[in-house]
Design an enzyme around this catalytic site. Structure first.
Site, PDB file in Angstrom:
ATOM      1  N   TYR A 144      77.231  20.002  46.696  1.00  0.00           N
ATOM      2  CA  TYR A 144      78.575  19.690  47.189  1.00  0.00           C
ATOM      3  C   TYR A 144      78.679  18.242  47.654  1.00  0.00           C
ATOM      4  CZ  TYR A 144      80.720  24.354  47.273  1.00  0.00           C
ATOM      5  OH  TYR A 144      81.292  25.551  46.944  1.00  0.00           O
ATOM      6  N   ASP A 254      81.401  35.415  47.741  1.00  0.00           N
ATOM      7  CA  ASP A 254      82.572  36.039  47.098  1.00  0.00           C
ATOM      8  C   ASP A 254      82.168  37.370  46.452  1.00  0.00           C
ATOM      9  OD1 ASP A 254      84.125  33.810  47.753  1.00  0.00           O
ATOM     10  OD2 ASP A 254      85.159  33.824  45.824  1.00  0.00           O
TER      11      ASP A 254
HETATM   12  C1  IPM Z   1      84.700  28.513  50.520  1.00  0.00           C
HETATM   13  C2  IPM Z   1      85.605  27.851  49.527  1.00  0.00           C
HETATM   14  C3  IPM Z   1      85.365  26.338  49.570  1.00  0.00           C
HETATM   15  C4  IPM Z   1      83.923  26.097  49.187  1.00  0.00           C
HETATM   16  C5  IPM Z   1      86.322  25.506  48.695  1.00  0.00           C
HETATM   17  C6  IPM Z   1      87.763  25.755  49.053  1.00  0.00           C
HETATM   18  C7  IPM Z   1      86.006  24.043  48.761  1.00  0.00           C
HETATM   19  O1  IPM Z   1      85.411  28.375  48.254  1.00  0.00           O
HETATM   20  O2  IPM Z   1      84.799  28.206  51.723  1.00  0.00           O
HETATM   21  O3  IPM Z   1      83.885  29.352  50.115  1.00  0.00           O
HETATM   22  O4  IPM Z   1      83.588  26.033  47.988  1.00  0.00           O
HETATM   23  O5  IPM Z   1      83.100  25.974  50.086  1.00  0.00           O
HETATM   24 MG    MG Z   2      84.100  30.044  48.216  1.00  0.00          MG
END
Ligand code: IPM
Ligand code: MG
Length: 373
Positions: A144, A254
């Protein structure tokens, strides 16, 4: 009169963000009235809303203001309006900049299957019932943030690069936090990496194994991320604490949300270094779900993820564990009594909207066992 005042920085953001934040603040005020504290809050722009108003996803001064507060509550960022892949400013930069600026390197995402909801998961009830684990996602490193990142060239010779880096110190501090968490739970820690391919993962595994020496009571196991993705669906109850890097944690959390039935249920807490008071660690609290532009403004979003995030905030950052437990009890009870938002499988005519679900939770908030003098 409330005897304690907590200062909250509030960043509603985009899409359903403002709706779930408003619901969470309503519950927070109500629980404060019962448990003897009040919340003073200041609101700040972030994400697409901030791009529209100020030309930046994280306007100057916002990080500093958040650092001054006792805790930060965030809704969500992003939406189709700002999705042009060639845009120079993107809503997500606001969230990533805030996480980095606050130094909140450990993102805790608890996943608990509430009995009353077990039948609504897309997975078989007997596989998931009793599931209760926490994903600890490293939040300020890895792919990231690594440099270089970007693109170059023109068609047909376009190329792009992302870079993943981890230092020993970055791995060690999040690993320590995960071991400490596991020590207070079932004492099982599963570290997830891709050490058969990635150099960062081989460092990750080495450092996590070294930290383990300081936590002999915690049983450490390792899984490759592809295998972890499979095991999560095969037998989620085997997990207690899952520790992993930024990108893997994004994806696995997720996936884990669907075990719990809905993204609308999952809260998160992002923590940095503890301050002077161990009972009031500064943190950033946000629902795991995104801005859900498809339902924004329609009043149907499930507010529970944001409300449970406020419960985590009360426990970890504001030193109000009883109020936190009261919120969690109200959520459990409402669901047991059949309260359902649309994402929890309710038919449209039986589904509670955001406001009705929030009201229901407020009605069910327990009072303190002994009223303070
Ligand atoms: C999360 C989201 C974020 C991430 C995005 C919105 C940048 O998906 O908090 O999981 O990837 O961290
Ligand atoms: Mg996410």
């Amino acid at each position: 009169m409330a005897d304690r005042v907590h200062r909250l920085a509030v960043l509603p953001g985009d899409g359903v963000g403002p709706e779930v934040v408003a619901a969470a603040l309503q519950v927070l005020d109500e629980v404060g009235a019962r448990y003897g504290f009040s919340i003073s809050r200041a609101e700040y722009p972030i994400g697409g809303a901030a791009i529209d108003a100020h030309g930046s996803a994280l306007p100057a001064g916002v990080v500093e203001a958040c650092r001054e507060a006792d805790a930060v509550l965030l809704g969500a960022v992003g939406g189709p309006k700002w999705d042009d892949p060639r845009a120079a400013v993107r809503p997500e930069q606001g969230l990533l900049g805030l996480r980095k600026g606050l130094g909140v390197y450990a993102n805790l995402r608890p996943v608990r299957v509430i009995d009353a909801l077990a039948q609504f998961s897309t997975l078989r009830e007997e596989v998931i019932v009793g599931t209760d684990f926490v994903v600890v996602r490293e939040l300020t490193g890895g792919i990231y943030f690594g440099q270089p990142q970007g693109r170059s060239g023109e068609p047909p010779q376009r190329s792009a690069v992302d870079t993943s880096t981890y230092s020993e110190a970055e791995v060690e501090r999040v690993a320590r936090l995960a071991f400490e968490l596991a020590r207070g739970r079932e004492r099982r820690l599963c570290s997830v990496d891709k050490q058969n391919v990635l150099a960062t993962s081989r460092l990750w595994r080495e450092v996590v194994s070294e930290v383990a020496a300081d936590f002999p009571e915690v049983r450490l196991t390792h899984l490759l991320v592809d295998s972890a993705a499979m095991e999560l669906l095969r037998d989620p109850r085997q997990f207690d604490v899952i520790l992993t890097e930024n990108l893997f944690g994004d994806i696995l959390s997720d996936e884990a949300a669907m075990i719990a039935g809905s993204m609308g249920m999952l809260p998160s807490a992002s923590l940095g270094e503890p301050g002077d008071d161990p009972l009031r660690r500064p943190g950033l609290y946000e629902p795991v779900h995104g801005s859900a532009p498809d339902i924004a403004g329609t009043g149907v979003v499930n507010p529970i993820a944001a409300i449970l995030s406020v419960a985590l905030c009360l426990r970890i950052s504001l030193g109000e564990p009883e109020a936190a437990a009261a919120i969690e009890a109200a959520v459990d009870q409402a669901l047991e009594l059949g309260a359902r938002t649309r994402d929890l499988g309710a038919d449209d005519d039986r589904a509670l909207g955001t406001a009705a679900m929030t009201e229901r939770l407020v009605e069910l908030l327990p009072y303190p066992a002994r009223v303070r003098a």
